[in-house]
Every structure is written in structure tokens, then in C-alpha cells.
Design a protein around this motif. Structure first.
Motif, mmCIF file in Angstrom:
data_model
loop_
_atom_site.group_PDB
_atom_site.id
_atom_site.type_symbol
_atom_site.label_atom_id
_atom_site.label_comp_id
_atom_site.label_asym_id
_atom_site.label_seq_id
_atom_site.Cartn_x
_atom_site.Cartn_y
_atom_site.Cartn_z
ATOM 1 N N GLU A 137 37.220 37.025 37.239
ATOM 2 C CA GLU A 137 37.024 36.467 38.588
ATOM 3 C C GLU A 137 36.056 37.317 39.406
ATOM 4 O O GLU A 137 35.305 36.803 40.238
ATOM 5 C CB GLU A 137 38.366 36.367 39.316
ATOM 6 N N GLN A 138 36.091 38.630 39.166
ATOM 7 C CA GLN A 138 35.205 39.522 39.918
ATOM 8 C C GLN A 138 33.742 39.296 39.571
ATOM 9 O O GLN A 138 32.843 39.698 40.308
ATOM 10 C CB GLN A 138 35.590 40.976 39.644
ATOM 11 N N LEU A 139 33.498 38.627 38.421
ATOM 12 C CA LEU A 139 32.125 38.375 38.008
ATOM 13 C C LEU A 139 31.494 37.219 38.779
ATOM 14 O O LEU A 139 30.269 37.085 38.804
ATOM 15 C CB LEU A 139 32.062 38.044 36.500
ATOM 16 N N GLN A 140 32.351 36.366 39.362
ATOM 17 C CA GLN A 140 31.846 35.103 39.911
ATOM 18 C C GLN A 140 30.790 35.302 40.987
ATOM 19 O O GLN A 140 29.825 34.552 41.056
ATOM 20 C CB GLN A 140 33.013 34.272 40.476
ATOM 21 N N ASN A 141 30.993 36.301 41.839
ATOM 22 C CA ASN A 141 30.083 36.470 42.975
ATOM 23 C C ASN A 141 29.268 37.754 42.922
ATOM 24 O O ASN A 141 28.556 38.076 43.878
ATOM 25 C CB ASN A 141 30.885 36.432 44.279
ATOM 26 N N ALA A 142 29.376 38.490 41.816
ATOM 27 C CA ALA A 142 28.646 39.767 41.728
ATOM 28 C C ALA A 142 27.155 39.529 41.523
ATOM 29 O O ALA A 142 26.747 38.665 40.737
ATOM 30 C CB ALA A 142 29.214 40.611 40.586
ATOM 31 N N ASP A 143 26.338 40.293 42.225
ATOM 32 C CA ASP A 143 24.890 40.213 42.031
ATOM 33 C C ASP A 143 24.484 40.793 40.681
ATOM 34 O O ASP A 143 23.536 40.317 40.048
ATOM 35 C CB ASP A 143 24.166 40.985 43.138
#
Length: 708
Positions: free
Chosen positions: A221-227
Motif C-alpha cells: 500500500e505504501q507503494l501506491q503514492n510514492a514518487d
């Protein structure tokens, strides 16, 4: 195109970083930044026509260039400007953790760039709560779950495993552990960890009752919005092999940076190779047969499953019969082989990848049988998935989940075996580029067993189909990519588009501080016995026992023989690969040097790359011989065979460039900082006497030379 505004953004970020950290800008670093920015400038902005040139940049940047800062301050603004995600893949988990825990926070703090980042690892790095619950509730290993590789991975003793599992669930409950294996405070035995982790095939995903607490899905889930997403080569390639977008974002939305990118072709080959060990596959199928008998009455309430499960044992018997036939045919290939006569496992490689017709026909039959088996397992898995979502299925959800895990594991392994038999069934004529097919006789449980393997020998088509043609942009960087000062070797193996940007950036180190020496010798490695004896005679005079030295061998046999020959003179100063783990050898070596003593490491190829021993830890690198590849490697032999069929010279076009690259990597163990000094000694006069020698010498960094 690369706009003036983007150039300014990159320049401002780099200047701010250098000023804030009080660093001196390096010419090579600035060259690297410009090359990457210009390559990624080919990615069209919204509303802009697509470029006719690929946004691909391949950069060899010598040790000390500062590659991490260069690709970060250039690629981050470019990704943000184009609305892309930046995926940075390193060669190892250790490197990716350094990048995410140290490098990226440092760059963000000092450069003024605003970005978020997250770490991506595969499922196998995380605990599976469903499996952990079953281990603890049912205890003694009686979980109802089948081991995916019971024939190859021993089950742990309950006395060893249960205390670890209890500590895991307690740490999770207290919030003291995130389920990541790499964050567990102690070493976990492989068989203990295997019992509480899962893979794509066995994971029930959103149907799992533990989905909200799942460590893997929380991390995902932490990957969804990471640049920026930081991962390793294996996970990036696994995602691409699954079609892209399975774990990482879709390749079309990504700019990839592969650090230590010279590993990329070999890593890609490993993801697209296939394998089957005949004896253990038969044992596994018999275990499956027992499991089907147990599952049939339990899953009878579900539509049609009892009939499917009751029919599977007959299919298993057919597959086992076919595998027995294959084992008999393969055994005939080794009739004249004495497995005790060699230290290496005997191999039979099929010329040009062409499988003998009788074995190929049997492979066709086995491929058909495993294809049917995979199809039935897939239908059963789909019924179980639907039942897991149906609260009125009439089945116990825990039992459904257990059988979904079991059948998913069977399906995943069966698909792997199917891939091998399909590859052998196709092996009736040479392919372009070639596919290597071979059989290895191995000792397993005191018996001889046969491994069947198949692999492309070049990753060019694989990477063209899965990476170069799909990614928005790709940056490849490493200290060693070229061979004989050319990118041709990398292009051949990787299929990288020639229209990409290619650049060599020199190291800022002063190689005049070091000597490259080739002492006079009366023999060369062509006479292995005489060469080994010569090394035994020379080494005590070459080495200073009061300093740190690294002696690199291409052959384990030669390393052992030299060690036996010099032990009386060099005493306990030698730390030899195989006596301890690699990390333990390095720890002991540093401890000796820190204590004011000398220390000598004897190592093979794994010590010739990626080992960092700056300053006094390494003042002398001795290389026993030019590191040509092992001549009987099936992949190397198949590639050479293909080159010969094209009228080319495989030795000059493959072996020499490969050896030159490995020699540069080995010599690169010496100078690790700008103040390092020392000596590299090559005990191989062929670099002076053979016609290819000068080309190899010219590919080395500009050391001062002493050529005997």
C-alpha cells in the motif's frame, strides 16, 4: 524534449546538494547528470509527440564518480515533470536498504527536492499470518498445509520452530516487528522461515481473513503514492515477467534505474530459465496424489470438485510413468560417465539445443499431461477462490483457505515443470538466439538424480519484450559495463537499443597511485600443474604479511592446492573462502588489520566483485590468472556454438571481452577511495604473449605498469 526549466531545476538541486554537504562537484558526476537528463528528455511531455529515439541511457561510471547522487538529482525531477514513477533497482537487498535508509533521506534534505519513497520487497520476505496462525494453533507442524517443496526442503523440528513462531506472533502483537524477515533481530533458519511465508501462487490475496494485518500488503500500500520505489533486480524482473503492474506500477508509467546494471542480463536469464529434477518431481507428485484423496471428501460440497479431485490420481500416475520413462532415457546418456571421476557434477549438453528425438517425443507427451494437470488445478483453484468470497458456501473458511494454499502451491510448481517440458518438446531445431538445453547428474540422498534445465543464452529478446519496449525510460549504470572499452558486449547480452545514449565516465581516482604488475614467469595457466607450482613459489615473496592482501582465483581446485602449498610459510594469515561465510571472512580480515596485523584473503569470483576493502584493508590484489569463463558452462558453450555457426570467432568475440570485464572488476578491488594506493599483480604472462593480451591491457584503468 529537455526544456530550459528542467535543466535549471536539475542544476539548482545539484548545486544545493553540493553546497549543503560542502562537497566539490565532480566532472564525471556532472557528465552523468547531463547524459541521464538528455536521455529521459526523450520521454514526451503531455501533448507532445513521441520521440523516435528510446529514452534509454547506459552509463559506465568509474568508482568514486558518485553515481547515486548523479542519477537521483537528474531522474527525480525528470520523473516528476513527466508524471512518472521512479523505480530504482539495486543488485542486493543490502544496497537497497542503504539507498532508502541513508542516501535518499540525505539527498532530499540537502537538495531541496521534494519527493516521497517506499521500499518494495517480494512476498517471500514477509511473514504470512495465515501460515503463522496455523503453525501455532495446530502445533507440531500438523497444519494441514502441504510443503511446496517437501522433497527439497526439510521440515524444521518443532522444538526449533515453535519458539520462533511464538516470538513472531508476540512481536507482531506488540507492534515491535513489521513482519519483514530482514527486520527480525535474529537469524532465522531457512526451513523455519519457509513454513510461515508464501509466494504468489499460494497467497489468497483479498480473500484472506488476515488481509488487513498482512505485512506484505501493508508494505505494498505504501507503494501506491510514492514518487520513488526502491527494490532489487529480482523483484523488478519478477514483476516484468508477470506482465508488469503485479507488484510495481505498470512499466508504461515508470522510469527504471538499474544500479549495478551489468548484472541485468544474467538476472533476466535466471527468471526465464526452467528446471525439473526428475526424482524429486515424482516424489512430489506422489505427495499430491495423497493430498487429493484427503481433499476430495472435504471439498465434496463444492460444485464438481470431488469428481475433479478423484480423477487427478490417474493423471498423476500417467505423469509419473512418463517421468520414469524420461529418467530411463536420460540415464542412457550417462552410461559411459563415471560420476566419481570428477569434482563437478557430470553434464550432457545437447548440441545447438536440439534434444534427441526419442526424448523430445516423450517431452511432448509430458508437456501435454502437465498441461492438463495445470488446467484442472487451475479450475479447482478458481472454485475455491469463489467459495472464499461466498459466506454461504457451507464450508469452513479456514479449511477452504488451507486447501486454496495447498492447491495454489501445487499449481505454481506444476507450471514450472510444464515450462521445462514445453521447452524440451520444442527442442527439435536450433533457434535464434539460441536456447541451451542440458542434463546434470547430481547426488541426492545418496542416489544419483537428474536435473533437466533449459535457458536462453542471451537475454536480448527477453529484455526487449519486457523492458526496453515497455518502460517509459530506463537508466543502466555500473562501474563495469564495457568490455574492451566497448558497449557491444552489453548490447549483445541485453538487447539494449543502439539508439539509446551510451557514455563512459572516468573515475576521479588517480590511478598513478597504484601499480599493475605482470611478473616474469616460465609458464602460463595452459599448464595448470606448473602454473600452480609457480604461484606457490612466488606468493610468499610477493605478499607483505604485515598488510592487507586479496588473492583471487578462477578455480577452486587451484585455490585449494595453492593454499596447501603455502600454509607452512604464510601460517595462519590466510582466510580462505569456504572456511567461513563471506561476511565472516571480511569481518575477521578487518579485525586483523585494525589490530595492526596483516591478513590475506583467498577468494573466488564472489570476492572479485562487490567487496569494499578501502585503505589498509587492501594494499595488494593478486590475480592468479586472466578470469576466462569455465569452458564447460552450458550457457557459455551454447553461445560459443551459435557464434561459430555464424562464422564468428567465439573466443575473440565472447571469451576475451568477458575475461577483460572480469579482470577490470577484480583489479577494481584495490582503489576504493581517492587516497588509496597499492599494487595489482597478475600471475598470467598470456597478457603479454598472446595477441589478445594488449586489448585486455588497454581496457584496464591507467595504472602505472610493470610488465616483466
Amino acid at each position: 524534449m529537455l526544456t530550459d526549466q528542467l535543466k535549471d531545476d536539475i542544476r539548482v538541486a545539484y548545486t544545493a546538494l553540493m553546497d549543503s554537504k560542502q562537497l566539490t562537484p565532480r566532472w564525471g558526476q556532472r557528465q552523468m547528470i547531463a547524459e541521464i537528463a538528455n536521455a529521459l528528455g526523450r520521454i514526451p511531455a503531455p501533448g507532445e509527440a513521441p520521440s523516435t529515439e528510446p529514452a534509454v541511457c547506459v552509463i559506465e561510471a568509474g568508482t568514486g564518480t558518485g553515481k547515486t547522487i548523479a542519477y537521483a538529482v537528474s531522474a527525480i525531477p525528470m520523473a516528476q515533470a513527466r508524471g512518472k514513477r521512479l523505480v530504482v533497482a539495486t543488485a542486493t537487498i543490502a544496497l537497497q536498504e542503504q539507498f532508502i535508509n541513508k542516501d535518499l533521506p540525505d539527498i532530499r534534505h540537502h537538495s531541496g527536492l521534494a519527493f516521497s519513497f517506499a521500499l518494495a520487497k517480494g512476498r517471500r520476505r514477509y511473514v504470512c499470518l495465515s501460515k503463522l496462525d496455523r503453525q501455532l494453533i495446530e502445533g507440531q507442524g500438523e497444519t494441514g498445509m502441504l510443503a511446496l517443496y517437501p522433497d527439497e526442503m526439510a521440515s524444521p523440528a518443532s522444538a526449533d520452530a515453535m519458539p520462533v513462531y511464538s516470538a513472531m506472533i508476540d512481536a507482531l502483537g506488540r507492534g515491535q516487528w513489521d513482519g519483514d524477515r530482514d527486520n527480525w533481530p535474529d537469524t532465522i533458519a531457512e526451513e523455519v522461515w519457509w513454513g510461515v511465508t508464501t509466494d504468489h501462487a499460494q497467497c489468497t490475496g483479498r480473500r484472506c481473513p488476515n488481509i488487513s494485518q498482512c505485512s506484505f500488503f501493508k508494505a505494498r500500500e505504501q507503494l501506491q503514492n510514492a514518487d520513488i520505489i526502491v527494490t532489487n533486480h529480482d523483484l523488478a524482473l519478477s514483476d516484468l515477467a508477470l506482465g508488469g503492474g503485479a507488484i510495481l506500477p505498470d512499466p508504461d508509467d515508470c522510469i527504471y534505474v538499474f544500479d549495478e546494471g551489468h548484472h541485468l542480463p544474467d538476472k533476466a536469464l535466471s527468471h526465464f530459465a526452467s528446471f525439473c529434477r526428475l526424482h524429486t518431481t515424482m516424489s512430489w507428485l506422489q505427495d499430491c496424489k495423497k493430498a487429493f484423496a484427503q481433499a476430495a471428501p472435504v471439498l465434496a460440497p463444492l460444485d464438481n470438485l470431488e469428481r475433479l479431485l478423484n480423477a487427478l490420481p490417474a493423471d498423476v500416475d500417467e505423469m509419473v510413468l512418463g517421468l520414469q520413462g524420461a529418467e530411463q532415457q536420460v540415464a542412457q546418456l550417462f552410461e559411459d560417465v563415471d560420476p566419481e571421476a570428477s569434482r563437478e557434477d557430470p553434464q550432457v549438453r545437447f548440441d545447438h539445443g536440439v534434444v534427441p528425438e526419442e526424448l523430445r517425443q516423450l517431452s511432448v507427451s509430458l508437456a501435454e499431461r502437465f498441461d492438463r494437470f495445470v488446467g484442472v488445478l487451475g479450475r479447482i483453484e478458481k472454485v475455491l477462490e469463489d467459495a472464499l468470497e461466498d459466506d454461504f458456501s457451507g464450508m469452513d473458511q479456514s479449511e477452504l483457505e488451507t486447501w486454496h494454499i495447498n492447491l495454489g502451491g501445487m499449481l505454481g510448481r506444476a507450471e514450472g515443470v510444464l515450462a521445462l517440458w514445453r521447452a524440451f518438446a520444442e527442442g527439435s531445431q536450433p533457434s535464434q538466439p539460441p536456447v541451451a538445453r542440458w542434463v546434470t547428474m547430481v547426488t541426492s540422498g545418496g542416489q544419483y538424480a537428474f536435473d533437466l534445465r533449459c535457458s536462453p543464452v542471451l537475454a536480448s529478446d527477453i529484455l526487449s519484450d519486457n523492458l526496453w519496449s515497455r518502460a517509459s525510460g530506463v537508466v543502466i549504470t555500473s562501474a563495469t559495463i564495457t568490455a574492451l572499452n566497448s558497449f557491444e558486449r552489453f548490447i549483445l547480452h541485453s538487447g539494449a537499443p543502439r539508439e539509446g545514449r551510451y557514455k563512459q565516465v572516468m573515475s576521479p581516482f588517480d590511478y598513478g597511485n597504484a601499480v599493475f604488475s605482470v611478473p616474469a614467469m616460465d609458464c602460463d595457466p595452459g599448464d595448470a600443474q606448473a602454473h600452480t607450482e609457480a604461484i606457490i613459489d612466488m606468493l610468499p615473496q610477493l605478499l607483505d604479511l604485515n598488510e592487507g592482501s586479496l588473492v583471487l582465483f578462477s578455480s577452486r581446485r587451484q585455490m585449494l592446492d595453492v593454499h596447501a602449498g603455502v600454509t607452512g610459510l604464510l601460517g595462519d594469515r590466510i582466510l580462505m573462502q569456504g572456511d567461513y561465510s563471506k561476511q565472516e571472512i571480511l569481518r575477521r580480515h578487518r579485525e586483523e588489520i585494525d589490530g595492526g596485523f596483516g591478513s590475506v584473503i583467498f577468494g573466488l569470483a564472489s570476492f572479485a566483485e562487490g567487496v569494499d576493502l578501502p585503505g589498509d584493508y587492501c594494499r595488494h590484489v593478486v590475480i592468479a590468472k586472466i578470469p576466462f569463463a569455465v569452458p564447460d558452462s552450458p550457457l557459455e558453450a551454447a553461445l560459443a556454438e551459435w557464434m561459430e555457426a555464424q562464422g564468428k570467432n567465439p573466443f575473440m568475440e565472447i571469451s576475451v571481452p568477458d575475461a577483460a570485464l572480469r579482470l577490470v572488476q577484480a583489479a577494481g578491488r584495490l582503489l576504493r577511495t581517492e587516497t588509496d594506493t597499492g599494487r595489482v599483480t597478475l600471475l598470467d604472462r598470456r597478457v603479454r604473449t598472446r595477441r589478445y593480451g594488449q586489448a585486455i591491457l588497454d581496457s584496464l584503468p591507467p595504472f602505472r605498469r610493470e610488465l616483466g
